[in-house]
Motif scaffolding. Structure first.
Motif, PDB file in Angstrom:
ATOM      1  N   GLY A  87       0.897   2.914   5.610  1.00 41.59           N
ATOM      2  CA  GLY A  87       0.221   3.782   4.655  1.00 41.59           C
ATOM      3  C   GLY A  87       0.075   5.193   5.187  1.00 41.59           C
ATOM      4  O   GLY A  87       0.234   6.172   4.447  1.00 41.59           O
ATOM      5  N   GLY A 134       0.805  -1.217   0.000  1.00 39.50           N
ATOM      6  CA  GLY A 134       0.000   0.000   0.000  1.00 39.50           C
ATOM      7  C   GLY A 134       0.834   1.261   0.000  1.00 39.50           C
ATOM      8  O   GLY A 134       0.511   2.231  -0.698  1.00 39.50           O
ATOM      9  N   GLY A 189      -0.040   2.763  -3.322  1.00 38.57           N
ATOM     10  CA  GLY A 189      -1.279   3.450  -2.945  1.00 38.57           C
ATOM     11  C   GLY A 189      -1.446   4.811  -3.596  1.00 38.57           C
ATOM     12  O   GLY A 189      -2.475   5.104  -4.230  1.00 38.57           O
ATOM     13  N   CYS A 227      -4.063   0.341   4.444  1.00 35.92           N
ATOM     14  CA  CYS A 227      -2.693  -0.114   4.743  1.00 35.92           C
ATOM     15  C   CYS A 227      -2.129   0.490   6.032  1.00 35.92           C
ATOM     16  O   CYS A 227      -0.936   0.789   6.108  1.00 35.92           O
TER      17      CYS A 227
END
Length: 228
Positions: free
Chosen positions: A186, A155, A159, A182
């Motif tokens: 993240g 992620g 992401g 995530c």
């Protein structure tokens, strides 16, 4: 020489940060690069992980205050968040249901047993909570921990480019998505994009953990019985 493991780990991470700044690509995520370098080093030097972790585990302990520190941008954005809390709750709840449901169903449809499905279900939740959820639902904490790390790494790397490709540029939406999908890795990545993204991601991370703790014990057995 065991004392060198801690400063060596920090040095590798700092080098990985410089490497990412130099080439400016998400594929050179510092956590991912550091992890790969450390694994290669331990294998080539035939270093026992237990010996390494004995001296480097302090970094793991620092994860807890680091997560707490994410509350600072959340506090600074609280006046905006209060006005939008119902929408945020609904969005994160839906994300938690989708994450748990899709992971469990996919695992079961590919032939995994309930134990593996339960281990993978909380993959989008920060590690300490995900492990507790896994234990409650009959999963394997070791597999859960690996799944959480992989989810966070993937992620944090893909992401932001993925959201840009989907034309998602709203800072609030970006933050909520990264926090729910995530977890802490993240959030650490998206906070580099701005304080607002970091605040909404931190809130999403916390809410996702709460919803997942409530939903996993209900959804995993339900979906398992449904597939059977």
């Amino acid at each position: 020489m065991n004392w060198i493991y801690l400063p060596l780990t920090i040095a590798i991470y700092v080098c990985a940060q410089h490497l990412q700044r130099r080439f400016n690509t998400p594929l050179l995520n510092p956590v991912l690069v550091s992890l790969a370098a450390l694994v290669a080093l331990l294998l080539m030097a035939d270093i026992d992980y237990g010996d390494y972790n004995q001296y480097a585990s302090i970094l793991t302990e620092l994860l807890q205050p680091a997560v707490v520190a994410l509350g600072v941008p959340l506090y600074l954005q609280m006046h905006r968040i209060k006005q939008e809390l119902p929408q945020i709750l609904l969005a994160v709840f839906a994300a938690a249901v989708l994450a748990i449901g899709s992971t469990t169903l996919l695992a079961l449809m590919l032939g995994a047993g309930q134990e593996i499905a339960a281990s993978l279900a909380p993959k989008s939740v920060t590690t300490p909570i995900a492990v507790l959820i896994s234990e409650q639902t009959g999963g394997l904490p070791s597999i859960t921990a690996i799944a959480v790390i992989i989810t966070g790494l993937v992620g944090s790397v893909v992401g932001i480019p993925w959201m840009q490709a989907l034309n998602i540029h709203n800072p609030k939406a970006q933050g909520i998505a990264m926090g729910a999908a995530c977890h802490a890795l993240g959030t650490a990545r998206i906070i580099e994009q701005g304080e607002q993204q970091g605040a909404y991601s931190a809130l999403s991370l916390v809410l996702s953990a709460i919803f997942s703790a409530l939903l996993c014990p209900l959804l995993v057995p339900l979906l398992t019985n449904l597939i059977r």
